[in-house]
Motif scaffolding. Sequence first.
Motif, PDB file in Angstrom:
ATOM      1  N   TYR A  18      77.950 -17.206  72.938  1.00  0.00           N
ATOM      2  CA  TYR A  18      76.878 -16.346  72.203  1.00  0.00           C
ATOM      3  C   TYR A  18      75.595 -17.043  72.289  1.00  0.00           C
ATOM      4  CZ  TYR A  18      80.906 -13.609  70.734  1.00  0.00           C
ATOM      5  OH  TYR A  18      81.955 -13.086  70.487  1.00  0.00           O
ATOM      6  N   GLY A  19      75.510 -18.608  71.987  1.00  0.00           N
ATOM      7  CA  GLY A  19      74.255 -19.153  71.959  1.00  0.00           C
ATOM      8  C   GLY A  19      73.301 -19.214  73.227  1.00  0.00           C
ATOM      9  N   THR A  20      74.038 -19.356  74.483  1.00  0.00           N
ATOM     10  CA  THR A  20      73.308 -19.286  75.528  1.00  0.00           C
ATOM     11  C   THR A  20      72.837 -17.981  75.862  1.00  0.00           C
ATOM     12  OG1 THR A  20      74.823 -21.116  76.420  1.00  0.00           O
ATOM     13  CG2 THR A  20      73.605 -19.722  77.931  1.00  0.00           C
ATOM     14  N   ALA A  79      70.212 -22.383  66.330  1.00  0.00           N
ATOM     15  CA  ALA A  79      70.486 -22.967  67.444  1.00  0.00           C
ATOM     16  C   ALA A  79      69.940 -22.344  68.796  1.00  0.00           C
ATOM     17  CB  ALA A  79      72.025 -23.450  67.782  1.00  0.00           C
ATOM     18  N   ILE A  80      70.063 -20.889  68.448  1.00  0.00           N
ATOM     19  CA  ILE A  80      69.739 -19.866  69.432  1.00  0.00           C
ATOM     20  C   ILE A  80      68.173 -19.946  69.428  1.00  0.00           C
ATOM     21  CG2 ILE A  80      69.157 -17.485  69.933  1.00  0.00           C
ATOM     22  CD1 ILE A  80      72.152 -16.891  69.070  1.00  0.00           C
ATOM     23  N   ILE A  81      67.495 -20.055  68.439  1.00  0.00           N
ATOM     24  CA  ILE A  81      65.856 -20.151  68.517  1.00  0.00           C
ATOM     25  C   ILE A  81      65.558 -21.488  69.162  1.00  0.00           C
ATOM     26  CG2 ILE A  81      63.891 -20.151  66.993  1.00  0.00           C
ATOM     27  CD1 ILE A  81      65.244 -18.339  65.062  1.00  0.00           C
ATOM     28  N   ALA A  89      69.457 -31.579  70.344  1.00  0.00           N
ATOM     29  CA  ALA A  89      68.957 -30.814  69.375  1.00  0.00           C
ATOM     30  C   ALA A  89      69.942 -29.836  68.831  1.00  0.00           C
ATOM     31  CB  ALA A  89      67.833 -29.939  70.332  1.00  0.00           C
ATOM     32  N   VAL A  90      70.734 -29.152  69.576  1.00  0.00           N
ATOM     33  CA  VAL A  90      71.721 -28.398  68.918  1.00  0.00           C
ATOM     34  C   VAL A  90      72.946 -28.980  67.915  1.00  0.00           C
ATOM     35  CG1 VAL A  90      73.756 -26.972  69.587  1.00  0.00           C
ATOM     36  CG2 VAL A  90      71.937 -26.836  71.146  1.00  0.00           C
ATOM     37  N   VAL A  91      73.146 -30.241  67.764  1.00  0.00           N
ATOM     38  CA  VAL A  91      73.818 -30.753  67.027  1.00  0.00           C
ATOM     39  C   VAL A  91      73.164 -30.992  65.615  1.00  0.00           C
ATOM     40  CG1 VAL A  91      73.341 -32.962  67.397  1.00  0.00           C
ATOM     41  CG2 VAL A  91      75.407 -32.471  66.468  1.00  0.00           C
ATOM     42  N   MET A  92      71.526 -30.925  65.631  1.00  0.00           N
ATOM     43  CA  MET A  92      70.961 -31.232  64.435  1.00  0.00           C
ATOM     44  C   MET A  92      70.498 -29.920  63.721  1.00  0.00           C
ATOM     45  SD  MET A  92      68.146 -34.004  66.094  1.00  0.00           S
ATOM     46  CE  MET A  92      67.403 -34.241  64.696  1.00  0.00           C
TER      47      MET A  92
END
Length: 292
Positions: free
Chosen positions: A77-79, A151-153, A222-225
């Motif tokens: 979904y994120g990708t 995360a998507i943005i 970046a995603v984990v943050m």
Amino acid sequence: MKQKQNFLENAIHIMFLMMGLVTVGFVLLITVYLIISGIPAISKIGFFEFIFGKTWSSTHATDPQFGILAFILTSIYGTAGAVVIGVPIGFFASVYISKIASLRKKNLITSAVSLLAGIPSVIYGLVGMLVLVPAIKNTFDIPDGSGLLSAIIVLSVMILPSIIKVSVTALDAVPSEYEDGSLALGATPIETYFRVSCPAARSGIAASVVLGVGRAIGEATAVVMVSGNSPNMPALFQSVRFLTTAVSSEMSYAGEGLQRQALFSIALVLFLFIMLINALLNFFMKKSKEES
């Protein structure tokens, strides 16, 4: 003199061949290592329980569970979300830079894109955590802005440089005769750009999408943050964990045993996931080229 030239050409050919073999060798080495390290945990846990299990509690003392379905769906979904947002923006930006912008504007925007590509991932995560997450929290009036939407943005911004730079290179390589012929037949410049130039450069544009997808899937810092990093099933405003962040967040404290082996299994799934996406994109690119 001719023998010397032939010797030099053969030496360069062998050197390039060796470089290619080294690259292939690294890929094979990584593949073999991940298979050897990841298969034991899948065998112990069970394939279906590992892939389709909805609960991840690797540190539970009495009943640890190692289901990664939530991680897989979150990564998909994120990708997909990052591609849906980032690809159109990158595509139209590349058309503007290559075909419409003046030389001064083109150099300015290209420099900005190169700077965007050089920003470390942790900076994207820091800005997202300090600016984007509170903005989403206040806009949608939710307890916490960390989640899949954040995360998507962030990912959609991070894939822009790859898409824009490669697409601009592909569009610039289109022979000017194609556009001159289209304009001579009465087409407008915009029609020429989108009906002649872009189809002629579609292989390069598709390659930029592949690079963008690879960047989105493989990003962790970046995603984990901004995602919250909780092993929940994916939801836009809920804390989630990606395949990459699942490995990076637990590998530092995972001891020898099933937990560590399971993390290698997640890395194997991620590796196969990336290979599958690249293979599918290359297949559709080849099929589109044959049909044209």
